[in-house]
Write an enzyme that holds these catalytic residues in place. Sequence first.
Site: not given
Ligand code: ADP
Ligand code: MG
Length: 669
Positions: A363, A558, A562
């Site tokens: 991730d 993390d 996920d």
């Molecule tokens: P990653 O795959 O990098 O771990 P996530 O799946 O957790 O990222 O989230 C993907 C995207 O969704 C982030 O890059 C962000 O743009 C958006 N996102 C998720 N949660 C939030 C939040 N609480 N506030 C703002 N944007 C969010």
């Molecule tokens: Mg994530």
Amino acid sequence: MAKNHNHEHEHNHSAECCCGHNHEHNGDSCSCGHDHAHEELNKKEFAGKVISAGLLLIIGYILNELTENGVLNVPSFVYLLCFGISYLIVGFDIIKETVEGIIHGDVFNENFLMGIASIGAFCVGEYTEGCTVMLLFTIGEFLQSLAVQKSRKSIKDMLELKPESVTVLRNSKEICVKPEDVKVGELLIVKPGEKLDLDGKITEGSAEVDMKALTGESIPVSKSEGDTVLAGSVVADGALTIEVIKEYKDSTVSRILDMIEDAEDNKSKTEQSITRFARIYTPIVCLVALLIILVPPLFFGGEWSDWIYRGLSALVVSCPCAIVISIPLAFFGGIGACSKQGVLVKGSNFLESLAKADTAVFDKTGTVTSGKFEYVSCECHNCKCSDNQHRELLGIIAACERFSTHPLAKSINLAFGHYSDSLDVKDAKNYSGMGVSAIVDGVKYYVGNEKLMALAGVDYTPTELIGTAVYCCSDTDFMGDIVFADIIKQDSRDTIFELKAQGMDYTVMLTGDRKEIADDIASKAGIVTAHSKLLPDEKVNKVKELQQQGRTVLYIGDGINDAPVLAQADVGVAMGGIGSDAAIEASDMVIMGDSLSKIPLARRIAKKTMRIEHENIIFSLAVKLIILVGCAVGIFDENAMWLAVFGDVGVCLIATANALRTLRVNKKS
Ligand code: ADP
Ligand code: MG
């Protein structure tokens, strides 16, 4: 994947042990990792038994020899009595278990092999051998359980997590009580150098806290009033008063201990097949022994007593306990070694898959990158702010993010939380992989990425800056955006390099973030492929695709939004699991700190464990087979039974000692 957290393992272990046999005699411990206080190995009683049986055996042997050589004329019942009593002293329990086994339908086990072999030896007049087999078998079993018990205890001690007593402040008096008796809200006094036994919040004082027992890394962290501290950490300097926030049974430490104990329920394929193997193996061995006894005398004119003796030796050597005992022990050692490094493994099956994994999927946020976002810029549409600092927009965004656990949300609140102090937040909602929505002072806002803006159906202006963008809109209007930069973790590149050196030939990064950022981070970290703009379920599909290509997938995330991917992967690893319940639940392995380099380290331990396992299986089977064949063709004549005893007891002890090597960790490869 077995993710059950049932705690039904409450000491029903005397009935079924790792090896599937009853081990109630002389307090044999089983390798299930629980303290069997009531089954403490009784060394004194054991020594008494062995010495008296041994003496009688020697007396019987001397009388028998002297009579046979015509020196004395002792009536045969005298030395027979010596042998008989000696045999019963050590063998009674084993015979009893054999009989009980037969009654319960569990015929073919090691007790059966030993019982038949020794009684058989008596029948053909080999009294000394019959008694010795029993005596050595008993000694061997005892030494083995001693080793197993010691090593299990040392694994637990090594974790240094089991608390004894804590000092609480009750009616302004300091009293010592058991951690189990402390209630939430009570105040604990922790002095310099002491270990914390309960999770709590500091109400007074400040100190450097060492969390080595939890994370495997000895870097003291400064903690002061208002900070949360976790059980298992050691207060290096300074005295603290701590308000307990969780009961002992819910504390991080007791959850970790539970997890390690539960690990026993998730048996590896190797362990499962060993159990199955023992079930068919023993009857086959009995058949072979029967053939050795019957065929030569019936068809080739052999001497009955010779072949019975050889057949019985074959039975003795075939006892599978070397494998049955050393395999679970090696796994337990491997899991213990990982724990010591701050990597919790929830079962030996995951250790096995970790050793096998050929694809590492990461991730991005909080895993490859630090997850501590740095503010780059803010652009305000419909801006009413006068000072050009966009306090209003930043305040709204921070308010919406107030209840989110996402790393972005945390960084936003760290930087701009104070702008939102006066705002009232209701109906906060999370959109996994997209962002959040909430009603702030009566108006509904959406805060998140492009996908969330599309969902809200509002026209927005994409930012041209490089970085992770957080957009904000109401139901009707686009409000503006903030751009953040996420920094790659220091050890990401080294970790990926090391994994490649270990034979993980394919690395992938999955992220919900934009393509430019994904590509940038992936190339900096040395990751082969990056997939961007993924929702959590699309991440699951990517992992499935890899698995359909026949790959064994290790997923490192993390634990925040996920969980489905963690569950789909062959081994799901949650980073920074310390204190995060969701991550601990969803994953197969938890890395307590946030250092990625623990993964190659854990993989090395896993590989070493598997190697030791294979060594033990091959070594034991080879020695046993050689001696078995030797018995079958009759080359060991006189010494057959003695060799057989080595092939059983000796091999078993060697395999146990080898299994204990898993406990030692080489930090460098
Ligand atoms: P990653 O795959 O990098 O771990 P996530 O799946 O957790 O990222 O989230 C993907 C995207 O969704 C982030 O890059 C962000 O743009 C958006 N996102 C998720 N949660 C939030 C939040 N609480 N506030 C703002 N944007 C969010
Ligand atoms: Mg994530």
